[in-house]
Design a protein around this motif. Structure first.
Motif, PDB file in Angstrom:
ATOM      1  N   MET A   1     -30.173  42.737 -32.750  1.00 30.15           N
ATOM      2  CA  MET A   1     -30.838  41.901 -31.730  1.00 30.15           C
ATOM      3  C   MET A   1     -30.241  40.532 -31.967  1.00 30.15           C
ATOM      4  N   SER A   2     -29.915  39.953 -30.804  1.00 30.86           N
ATOM      5  CA  SER A   2     -29.274  38.619 -30.674  1.00 30.86           C
ATOM      6  C   SER A   2     -30.240  37.497 -30.942  1.00 30.86           C
ATOM      7  N   ASP A   3     -29.814  36.431 -31.467  1.00 32.38           N
ATOM      8  CA  ASP A   3     -31.000  35.182 -31.490  1.00 32.38           C
ATOM      9  C   ASP A   3     -30.128  34.418 -30.365  1.00 32.38           C
ATOM     10  N   GLU A   4     -30.049  34.723 -29.064  1.00 31.64           N
ATOM     11  CA  GLU A   4     -29.068  33.932 -28.030  1.00 31.64           C
ATOM     12  C   GLU A   4     -30.156  32.837 -27.539  1.00 31.64           C
ATOM     13  N   ARG A   5     -29.565  31.527 -27.543  1.00 34.11           N
ATOM     14  CA  ARG A   5     -30.275  30.385 -26.821  1.00 34.11           C
ATOM     15  C   ARG A   5     -29.678  29.718 -25.755  1.00 34.11           C
ATOM     16  N   VAL A   6     -30.361  29.662 -24.571  1.00 35.77           N
ATOM     17  CA  VAL A   6     -29.322  28.815 -23.581  1.00 35.77           C
ATOM     18  C   VAL A   6     -29.580  27.472 -23.897  1.00 35.77           C
ATOM     19  N   LEU A   7     -27.968  27.032 -23.880  1.00 35.95           N
ATOM     20  CA  LEU A   7     -27.784  25.546 -24.002  1.00 35.95           C
ATOM     21  C   LEU A   7     -27.991  24.692 -22.739  1.00 35.95           C
ATOM     22  N   GLY A   8     -27.489  25.240 -21.773  1.00 32.22           N
ATOM     23  CA  GLY A   8     -27.437  24.768 -20.485  1.00 32.22           C
ATOM     24  C   GLY A   8     -27.295  25.641 -19.436  1.00 32.22           C
ATOM     25  N   HIS A   9     -27.471  25.057 -18.362  1.00 31.14           N
ATOM     26  CA  HIS A   9     -27.454  25.925 -16.838  1.00 31.14           C
ATOM     27  C   HIS A   9     -27.317  24.965 -15.862  1.00 31.14           C
ATOM     28  N   ARG A  10     -26.137  25.070 -14.859  1.00 32.65           N
ATOM     29  CA  ARG A  10     -26.120  24.339 -13.660  1.00 32.65           C
ATOM     30  C   ARG A  10     -25.903  25.445 -12.426  1.00 32.65           C
ATOM     31  N   ASP A  11     -26.574  24.932 -11.198  1.00 36.45           N
ATOM     32  CA  ASP A  11     -26.388  25.840 -10.195  1.00 36.45           C
ATOM     33  C   ASP A  11     -25.266  25.099  -9.245  1.00 36.45           C
ATOM     34  N   ASP A  12     -24.866  23.961  -9.649  1.00 35.83           N
ATOM     35  CA  ASP A  12     -24.394  23.201  -8.487  1.00 35.83           C
ATOM     36  C   ASP A  12     -22.856  22.820  -8.932  1.00 35.83           C
ATOM     37  N   VAL A  13     -22.025  23.550  -9.557  1.00 35.50           N
ATOM     38  CA  VAL A  13     -20.877  23.246 -10.211  1.00 35.50           C
ATOM     39  C   VAL A  13     -19.580  23.254  -9.201  1.00 35.50           C
ATOM     40  N   THR A  14     -18.741  22.229  -8.661  1.00 35.77           N
ATOM     41  CA  THR A  14     -17.840  22.479  -7.732  1.00 35.77           C
ATOM     42  C   THR A  14     -16.625  23.050  -8.276  1.00 35.77           C
ATOM     43  N   ALA A  15     -16.158  24.364  -7.446  1.00 38.04           N
ATOM     44  CA  ALA A  15     -14.950  25.065  -7.715  1.00 38.04           C
ATOM     45  C   ALA A  15     -14.176  25.150  -6.799  1.00 38.04           C
ATOM     46  N   VAL A  16     -12.923  24.600  -6.899  1.00 36.68           N
ATOM     47  CA  VAL A  16     -11.702  24.253  -5.967  1.00 36.68           C
ATOM     48  C   VAL A  16     -10.598  25.224  -6.105  1.00 36.68           C
ATOM     49  N   ARG A  17     -10.152  25.496  -4.919  1.00 35.15           N
ATOM     50  CA  ARG A  17      -8.894  26.390  -4.795  1.00 35.15           C
ATOM     51  C   ARG A  17      -8.375  25.779  -3.605  1.00 35.15           C
ATOM     52  N   GLY A  18      -7.237  24.840  -4.090  1.00 37.51           N
ATOM     53  CA  GLY A  18      -6.623  24.084  -3.154  1.00 37.51           C
ATOM     54  C   GLY A  18      -7.478  23.285  -2.310  1.00 37.51           C
ATOM     55  N   GLU A  19      -7.711  23.435  -1.006  1.00 36.26           N
ATOM     56  CA  GLU A  19      -8.638  22.399  -0.088  1.00 36.26           C
ATOM     57  C   GLU A  19      -9.798  23.098  -0.216  1.00 36.26           C
ATOM     58  N   GLU A  20      -9.956  24.404  -0.488  1.00 37.40           N
ATOM     59  CA  GLU A  20     -11.239  25.192  -0.480  1.00 37.40           C
ATOM     60  C   GLU A  20     -12.354  24.616  -1.493  1.00 37.40           C
ATOM     61  N   ARG A  21     -13.398  24.630  -1.206  1.00 30.60           N
ATOM     62  CA  ARG A  21     -14.543  24.183  -2.070  1.00 30.60           C
ATOM     63  C   ARG A  21     -15.632  25.335  -2.440  1.00 30.60           C
ATOM     64  N   ALA A  22     -16.317  25.560  -3.222  1.00 31.84           N
ATOM     65  CA  ALA A  22     -17.260  26.607  -3.536  1.00 31.84           C
ATOM     66  C   ALA A  22     -18.286  26.019  -4.576  1.00 31.84           C
ATOM     67  N   VAL A  23     -19.461  26.487  -4.252  1.00 32.09           N
ATOM     68  CA  VAL A  23     -20.560  25.934  -5.568  1.00 32.09           C
ATOM     69  C   VAL A  23     -20.690  27.103  -6.605  1.00 32.09           C
ATOM     70  N   ALA A  24     -20.764  26.790  -7.785  1.00 24.75           N
ATOM     71  CA  ALA A  24     -20.744  27.973  -8.833  1.00 24.75           C
ATOM     72  C   ALA A  24     -22.022  27.538  -9.665  1.00 24.75           C
ATOM     73  N   GLY A  25     -22.453  28.692 -10.234  1.00 26.76           N
ATOM     74  CA  GLY A  25     -23.458  28.571 -11.298  1.00 26.76           C
ATOM     75  C   GLY A  25     -23.004  28.573 -12.452  1.00 26.76           C
ATOM     76  N   LEU A  26     -23.278  28.132 -13.771  1.00 24.04           N
ATOM     77  CA  LEU A  26     -22.597  27.903 -14.882  1.00 24.04           C
ATOM     78  C   LEU A  26     -23.620  27.908 -15.878  1.00 24.04           C
ATOM     79  N   THR A  27     -23.541  28.889 -16.911  1.00 28.08           N
ATOM     80  CA  THR A  27     -24.497  28.896 -17.999  1.00 28.08           C
ATOM     81  C   THR A  27     -23.686  28.982 -19.391  1.00 28.08           C
ATOM     82  N   TRP A  28     -24.293  28.301 -20.336  1.00 25.51           N
ATOM     83  CA  TRP A  28     -23.705  28.282 -21.690  1.00 25.51           C
ATOM     84  C   TRP A  28     -24.734  28.405 -22.606  1.00 25.51           C
ATOM     85  N   THR A  29     -24.590  29.297 -23.678  1.00 25.27           N
ATOM     86  CA  THR A  29     -25.459  29.805 -24.512  1.00 25.27           C
ATOM     87  C   THR A  29     -24.851  30.068 -25.848  1.00 25.27           C
ATOM     88  N   ALA A  30     -26.032  29.883 -27.005  1.00 26.45           N
ATOM     89  CA  ALA A  30     -25.384  30.066 -28.352  1.00 26.45           C
ATOM     90  C   ALA A  30     -26.207  31.219 -28.941  1.00 26.45           C
TER      91      ALA A  30
END
Length: 139
Positions: free
Chosen positions: A1-30
């Protein structure tokens, strides 16, 4: 069984591909039991997830996967002038130095890896690593 803990989460990260923009979700855990960190990015590309010995290693693996699709995350972690020291990496922290040629990293010049960066200021993992090597040579 893991002892995973969410360190942070965002639903508003900008991702870019040339001139294209998208919104991404990002989660980081330990996972204390496994002594590892996981970063997950979800966006137009689907979901990319990677684990590593520290947050930056996991995030760099996710960034490389996104780069294969042409995407860059507009985060401080992707700026060519931002890097973590070995001590910061081993601590599991998300703080990093803003680097200036000829000057060692300073505590009063730090940013969070997961905070926004201007899309025009981010680069690939390899370009960032080369910028770090140039900075090291400048000292």
């Amino acid at each position: 069984m893991s002892d995973e803990r969410v360190l942070g989460h965002r639903d508003d990260v900008t991702a870019v591909r040339g001139e294209e923009r998208a919104v991404a979700g990002l989660t980081w855990t330990a996972d204390a039991r496994a002594e590892s960190y996981t970063v997950t990015a979800a966006g137009l590309w689907g979901t990319s997830e990677a684990s590593g010995r520290d947050l930056l290693a996991a995030l760099e693996t996710v960034r490389r996967e996104l780069e294969d699709e042409g995407w860059l995350l507009a985060l401080n972690a992707a700026r060519p002038d931002v890097a973590q020291s070995g001590m910061l990496r081993s601590s599991g922290g998300s703080r990093a130095y803003v680097l200036r040629d000829g000057t060692p990293g300073r505590l009063d010049a730090m940013v969070d890896l997961f905070d926004d960066a201007p899309p025009s200021a981010v680069t690939t993992v390899d370009a960032q690593k080369e910028a770090h090597r140039r900075w090291l040579r400048s000292l």
